[in-house]
Design an enzyme around this catalytic site. Structure first.
Site, PDB file in Angstrom:
ATOM      1  CG  ASP A 212      -1.892   1.097   1.307  1.00  0.00           C
ATOM      2  OD1 ASP A 212      -2.722   1.172   0.395  1.00  0.00           O
ATOM      3  OD2 ASP A 212      -1.849   1.882   2.272  1.00  0.00           O
ATOM      4  CD  GLU A 264      16.564 -13.598   4.133  1.00  0.00           C
ATOM      5  OE1 GLU A 264      16.052 -14.353   4.991  1.00  0.00           O
ATOM      6  OE2 GLU A 264      17.123 -12.519   4.422  1.00  0.00           O
TER       7      GLU A 264
END
Length: 528
Positions: A212, A264
């Protein structure tokens, strides 16, 4: 056939490069407990519909703990589910069931601000000036001999000053509602807490995030005044030369830090809400160490005219290609008028919205659909006394977003159309939606829902949708035609007032019945 969520041939492009995402405004999708408000279990119960529709992934709007001043975008705890929507066990069940159906699930990330009920902000209110607690936000002394004036002239996007004064005389910054204080991204604790939130949801198995206000967060040193008299260059929504509140250069370091965490976790992604249409500045968000996708809102901002739409498509593709990323298309969301209403409303608005659905789904890149657009819903005139949007309360009913957030009609002849067992839904539902319910449209081969289902199936399965380039055809005035290269799907759009002959090829799908083998006005078609 849709591949199971999580599985991918390593030789293929990442799954999000051409995925069709379906935005669920959680409050308005399906209510399972009869309180008139949509929830996670309601979504879980309707996963069969989403599988039938043929979408690849979901985006859920915030369902986290919140006092709901801005319907969940004021978050008090980003690592828990608000009881209004369910609980963490319910979220895990929804995620598992979505994955079992081959549908990925992404969630909203709101890093620009918190709720004023967040424990950090409550601690800041109790703490003195200059304290560690206040450094997590933007607290400043006011101007004037007694500090009675805000620290600068910034305005809130919800109207009025972007500053609110607290009991000891200091002011805090909020680019949105006063209940949404902006975080200070120069503070290391803010970075660490967001990383904790990202890992919390990725460890649970989500497939990514929609970020957002991804062009917000960073603030310029000294918080300089806005130049209210200046206008940004044509085509630019925000330009830091004129509006220092957004798109500050420092935002890119924040996205780079987010990307390091995402990298990751193989197979996950992030899409940014980036209200920046200056091409060079928008492209920066798509660099290899920042966002995977960024909304390009040009199609939303372009009226129904073939030449203007062609220009918007070309510019959006150029931004994505220059950054080495896929384009990201959308025609609506929970903050904007629905396309049926934007394109004129009534039968004309429906015809044009159907045509634009085929244009959008023919384009290379990722697509975001908003719940209800596949039903041909328009923006509803919500009575002022029923409006729930804080922006309407602060700036007037004409700025309300509620009309695009009315709950979805599932079946039956009258409200609440099986959205809920409770007729008192959180926003009132129109009495004339019986013909627009999912039930009414599923078996109607000419319905808007059937058009979307056919288009999504073709997009997913037909080899004509391969390739990432476009070739434009010559076309009559008021029309365009493009081919997915090399030698793939042809898409034709007619925004003129007369039927037109189409390029050679067999018709795969059309948004309206052909007239003597010609494409009628306000229509689009796919050919091979």
């Amino acid at each position: 056939m849709r591949r199971a969520a999580g599985a991918r041939n390593p030789d293929e492009s990442p799954w999000w490069h051409d995925a069709v995402f379906y935005q669920i405004y959680v409050r308005s999708f399906a209510d399972s407990d009869g309180d008139g408000i949509g929830d996670l279990e309601g979504i879980r119960a309707r996963l069969g519909y989403l599988e039938l529709l043929g979408v690849d992934a979901l985006w859920l709007t915030p369902f986290y703990r919140s006092p709901m001043a801005d319907h969940g975008y004021d978050i008090a705890d980003p690592r828990d589910v608000d009881p209004l929507f369910g609980d963490l066990a319910g979220f895990d069940a929804l995620l598992a069931d979505a994955h079992a159906r081959g549908i990925r699930l992404t969630v909203d990330l709101v890093p620009n601000h918190t709720s004023d009920r967040h424990e950090w902000f409550q601690a800041a209110l109790r703490a003195p000036r200059g304290s560690r607690e206040r450094e997590r936000y933007h607290f400043r002394d006011g101007l004037g001999t007694t500090g009675d004036h805000p620290p600068n002239n910034w305005v809130s996007t919800f109207g009025g000053p972007a500053w609110t004064r607290v009991a000891d005389g200091q002011w805090y910054l909020h680019l949105f509602a006063p209940e949404q204080p902006d975080l200070n991204w120069a503070n290391a604790e803010v970075h660490a807490d967001l990383e904790r939130t990202i890992r919390f949801w990725l460890d649970r198995g989500v497939d990514g995030f929609r970020i957002d206000v991804a062009h917000g967060m960073a603030k310029p040193p000294g918080l300089p005044d806005m130049d209210h008299g200046a206008k940004p260059p044509e085509g630019a929504l925000f330009d830091i030369r004129f509006d220092p509140r957004f798109d500050n250069d420092g935002v890119h370091e924040i996205h780079q830090r987010i990307r390091k965490v995402l990298d990751e976790y193989p197979g996950v992604m992030a899409t940014g809400e980036v209200w920046v249409t200056d091409e060079a500045r928008l492209a920066r968000y798509l660099r290899p160490d920042e966002l995977h996708l960024a909304f390009d809102f040009r199609l939303i901002l372009t009226h129904f005219d073939a030449d203007a739409l062609r220009g918007a498509i070309d510019r959006s593709l150029a931004v994505a290609a220059g950054a080495g990323a896929p384009a990201t298309w959308t025609l609506s969301n929970h903050d904007l008028w629905r396309q049926v209403s934007r394109y004129g409303g009534g039968a004309q608005g429906v015809r044009r919205a159907r045509a634009m659905a085929l244009v959008e789904l023919a384009l290379p890149g990722a697509v975001y659909l908003y719940n209800g657009e596949e039903l041909g819903l328009g923006t509803v005139e919500v009575p002022p006394e029923a409006m729930a949007d804080p922006r309407a309360h602060s700036t007037g009913a004409q700025h309300s977003r509620d009309g695009s957030r009315v709950p979805l009609p599932w079946e039956g002849d009258e409200p609440p159309y099986a959205f809920s067992d409770n007729a008192d839904t959180w926003l009132p539902m129109p009495a004339d939606w019986a013909g627009l319910t999912v039930e009414a449209q599923l078996e109607d081969t000419g319905s808007t829902l059937s058009l979307y289902r056919q288009a999504l199936e073709l997009r997913q399965r037909h080899p004509a949708f391969e390739g990432t380039e476009l070739e434009w055809y010559g076309a009559p005035a008021g029309c365009f035609a493009f081919r997915r290269a090399p030698g793939g799907l042809i898409c034709v759009l007619n925004t003129s007032a007369s039927p037109i002959a189409m390029p050679p090829g067999g018709v795969l799908l059309a948004s309206a019945e052909l007239v003597d083998a010609k494409l009628p006005p306000d229509a689009a078609a796919w050919l091979v």
